[in-house]
Write a protein that holds these residues in place. Structure first.
Motif, short mmCIF file in Angstrom:
data_model
loop_
_atom_site.label_atom_id
_atom_site.label_comp_id
_atom_site.label_asym_id
_atom_site.label_seq_id
_atom_site.Cartn_x
_atom_site.Cartn_y
_atom_site.Cartn_z
N THR A 101 0.85 -1.19 0.00
CA THR A 101 0.00 0.00 0.00
C THR A 101 0.89 1.24 0.00
O THR A 101 1.98 1.21 0.58
CB THR A 101 -0.93 0.02 1.23
OG1 THR A 101 -1.60 1.29 1.28
CG2 THR A 101 -0.15 -0.17 2.53
N PRO A 102 0.45 2.32 -0.63
CA PRO A 102 1.24 3.55 -0.57
C PRO A 102 0.98 4.37 0.68
O PRO A 102 1.70 5.34 0.95
CB PRO A 102 0.78 4.31 -1.82
CG PRO A 102 -0.64 3.89 -2.01
CD PRO A 102 -0.71 2.45 -1.56
N ASP A 103 -0.05 4.01 1.43
CA ASP A 103 -0.46 4.83 2.57
C ASP A 103 -0.04 4.19 3.89
O ASP A 103 -0.02 2.97 4.03
CB ASP A 103 -1.98 5.01 2.55
CG ASP A 103 -2.44 5.83 1.35
OD1 ASP A 103 -1.96 6.97 1.20
OD2 ASP A 103 -3.23 5.30 0.55
N THR A 105 2.72 3.84 5.43
CA THR A 105 3.89 2.96 5.42
C THR A 105 5.12 3.83 5.26
O THR A 105 5.18 4.71 4.39
CB THR A 105 3.79 1.91 4.30
OG1 THR A 105 4.93 1.06 4.36
CG2 THR A 105 3.67 2.53 2.92
N SER B 54 -0.34 7.44 -3.27
CA SER B 54 -0.92 7.56 -1.93
C SER B 54 -1.89 8.74 -1.89
O SER B 54 -1.96 9.56 -2.81
CB SER B 54 0.19 7.77 -0.90
OG SER B 54 0.90 8.97 -1.18
N ASN B 61 2.96 3.03 -4.48
CA ASN B 61 3.12 1.60 -4.23
C ASN B 61 3.19 0.88 -5.57
O ASN B 61 2.42 1.17 -6.48
CB ASN B 61 1.92 1.08 -3.42
CG ASN B 61 1.89 -0.44 -3.35
OD1 ASN B 61 0.90 -1.07 -3.69
ND2 ASN B 61 2.98 -1.04 -2.92
N LYS B 117 11.72 1.42 -0.76
CA LYS B 117 11.87 0.15 -0.02
C LYS B 117 11.05 -0.88 -0.77
O LYS B 117 10.12 -0.54 -1.51
CB LYS B 117 11.36 0.28 1.43
CG LYS B 117 9.84 0.46 1.55
CD LYS B 117 9.39 0.42 3.00
CE LYS B 117 7.87 0.54 3.12
NZ LYS B 117 7.40 0.50 4.52
#
Lengths: 220, 248
Positions: A101-103, A105, B54, B61, B117
């Motif tokens: 997920t992009p959020d 993290t 995001s 992501n 990462k």
């Protein structure tokens, strides 16, 4: 790809070539995002030199993945600071998840360990220059040999010939190895002089003739 | 059994040779010449998958399938890219570095505003983690479309399965096509999804081939700069010499 349905001498030879990989493109077409994008995956057999500073210079012949010589390159890598080589012996901590997920993290802002610049000369007379950070990683093998890796991400700053006006990015994946010290003593990662190295460079390029003007940008 | 159409001909013989060449006759990609010492594992793959912005549009992501250069599926990657680079700066290119390139000379340093990462899981279930700085670039095409590019040079930061305790590096350069009219009007936008493609190179030392770390973590004492460096030889063909310990 021609197959056994082609009952000619050429067809039969093509079938052999295909089985041996001769019918495969060296860079898979699925790795491209657009036909105007140019991908180069090249490797080089190199000699590096450790100078006082410390600074590393490196030079080598460039080959395409089918082993054809396509040019040569030379470059300079400068450790970012006095702690760069000691830090290269330390593995970064495993990053925490989530990774899907992009959020919510966190991405660790890791320290840059060296800086690099280089020029890649192609046999048709064209060239490309690039600069960027490069991470260092060092360790010792069970054989007693030392190992130094360079993992670079670079921005293409320009070019000549068919690459005049080029834009793009590239990576550097470099490996070098150091003999054990005398009487099984540790290898010296600091001794001045030449060392062997191998590098894989991956270029993502857009040639100048395909590049348009920067558009008016929306307010951020 | 029906006799081959070209039996007892040169063409027939060549066809028989072609039919009996096993699939594993494909060349090693990358070639073995790319390796350092024999224990080093070198992997070259490309990835195809989806990127997602995001909600604050600072992170992307990536969820991608991973293939070797013969097109065989070899695993998948999950990664996150943090970018603090303002959109206008993505069009900028650093000035060309000054020569010489074949002797010590100043190397330009840019501000790093992006990091990555990720977790790369291979078909056998083994996985590696990696982290590193990154750079992005936006290339405008003449028709109003764009190519969004990212490059990252990473260090391995752990592993599982056959890669438990591994050391090494990896890097990736990826791109995504942005159709005309979408820049700033969807790309980027919170939650916006796009197709991405990367090429990634791994150089890995398995745990069983690694000697214990040197005392103090390596030359200079493992992080404390300015300490004395142990003396040994660097390469067999060394033509310069430095008989004195020096500081790093």
């Amino acid at each position: 790809m021609q197959g056994h349905e082609d009952n000619t001498l050429l067809g039969a030879l093509q079938a052999i070539a295909d089985k041996l990989g001769g019918g495969l493109p060296m860079v898979p077409k699925d790795a491209y995002s657009n036909p105007r994008e140019e991908l180069l995956v090249l490797y080089s057999i190199c000699i590096g030199t450790f100078h006082k500073g410390p600074v590393i210079t490196i030079r080598g012949d460039l080959y395409s993945l089918d082993g054809k010589k396509v040019g040569r390159w030379e470059g300079v890598d400068e450790p970012a600071g006095p702690d760069s080589l000691p830090l290269a012996f330390q593995q970064p901590p495993q990053p925490p998840g989530p990774f899907n997920t992009p959020d919510n993290t966190e991405v660790q802002k890791v320290q840059v360990l060296s800086w690099s610049k280089g020029i890649w000369y192609f046999d048709d007379g064209s060239s490309i220059t690039a600069v960027g950070p490069a991470q260092l990683r060092a360790m010792i093998w069970t054989t007693g040999n030392g190992q130094l890796w360079v993992s670079g991400e670079q921005t293409v700053t320009g070019g000549t010939g068919k690459y005049a006006g080029v834009q793009g990015l590239k990576t550097v994946s470099g490996t070098s190895w150091i003999p054990p010290g005398p009487n099984n003593s540790p290898p010296d990662f600091n001794k001045l002089g030449d060392f062997p190295a191998r590098v894989i460079d991956v270029f993502r390029l857009v040639r100048g003739e395909n590049i348009g003007p920067v558009p008016p940008l929306p307010p951020s | 059994m029906k006799a081959p159409e070209n039996a007892n001909t040169i063409i027939g013989a060549l066809q028989e040779i072609a039919a009996n060449i096993p699939p594993n006759a494909l060349p090693n990609l990358p070639p073995l010449e790319t390796k350092g010492l024999w224990m080093e594992e070198v992997i070259l793959v490309y990835c195809v998958g989806e990127g997602t912005f995001s909600q604050d549009m600072k992170q992307i992501n990536l969820m991608m399938d991973m293939y070797d250069f013969h097109g065989k599926w070899v695993g998948f990657q999950q990664g996150v890219h943090l970018s603090l680079t303002p959109l206008p700066d993505l069009f900028k290119t650093p000035p060309p570095p000054e020569p010489p390139f074949n002797q010590p000379s100043p190397v330009p340093r840019q501000e790093v505003r992006e990091w990555t990462k990720g977790l790369w899981t291979f078909a056998d279930g083994s996985a590696v983690y990696a982290v590193g700085p990154a750079q992005s670039h936006l290339v405008p095409f003449k028709d109003g479309s764009f190519l969004f590019m990212v490059t990252t040079g990473q260090t391995l930061a752990g592993g599982t399965g056959r890669y438990e305790g591994c050391a090494g590096i990896k890097n990736a350069t990826g791109s995504a096509f942005v159709p005309p009219g979408l820049l700033g009007n969807g790309f980027p936008a919170p939650g916006f999804k796009f197709q991405a493609r990367t090429i990634e190179t791994f150089r890995i030392a398995l745990k069983q081939y690694q000697a214990p770390p040197p005392p103090g973590g390596g030359p200079g004492g493992g992080g404390g700069g300015g300490k004395k460096v142990p003396k040994a030889s660097h390469a067999p063909e060394a033509h310069e010499s430095d008989d004195h310990e020096r500081e790093v």
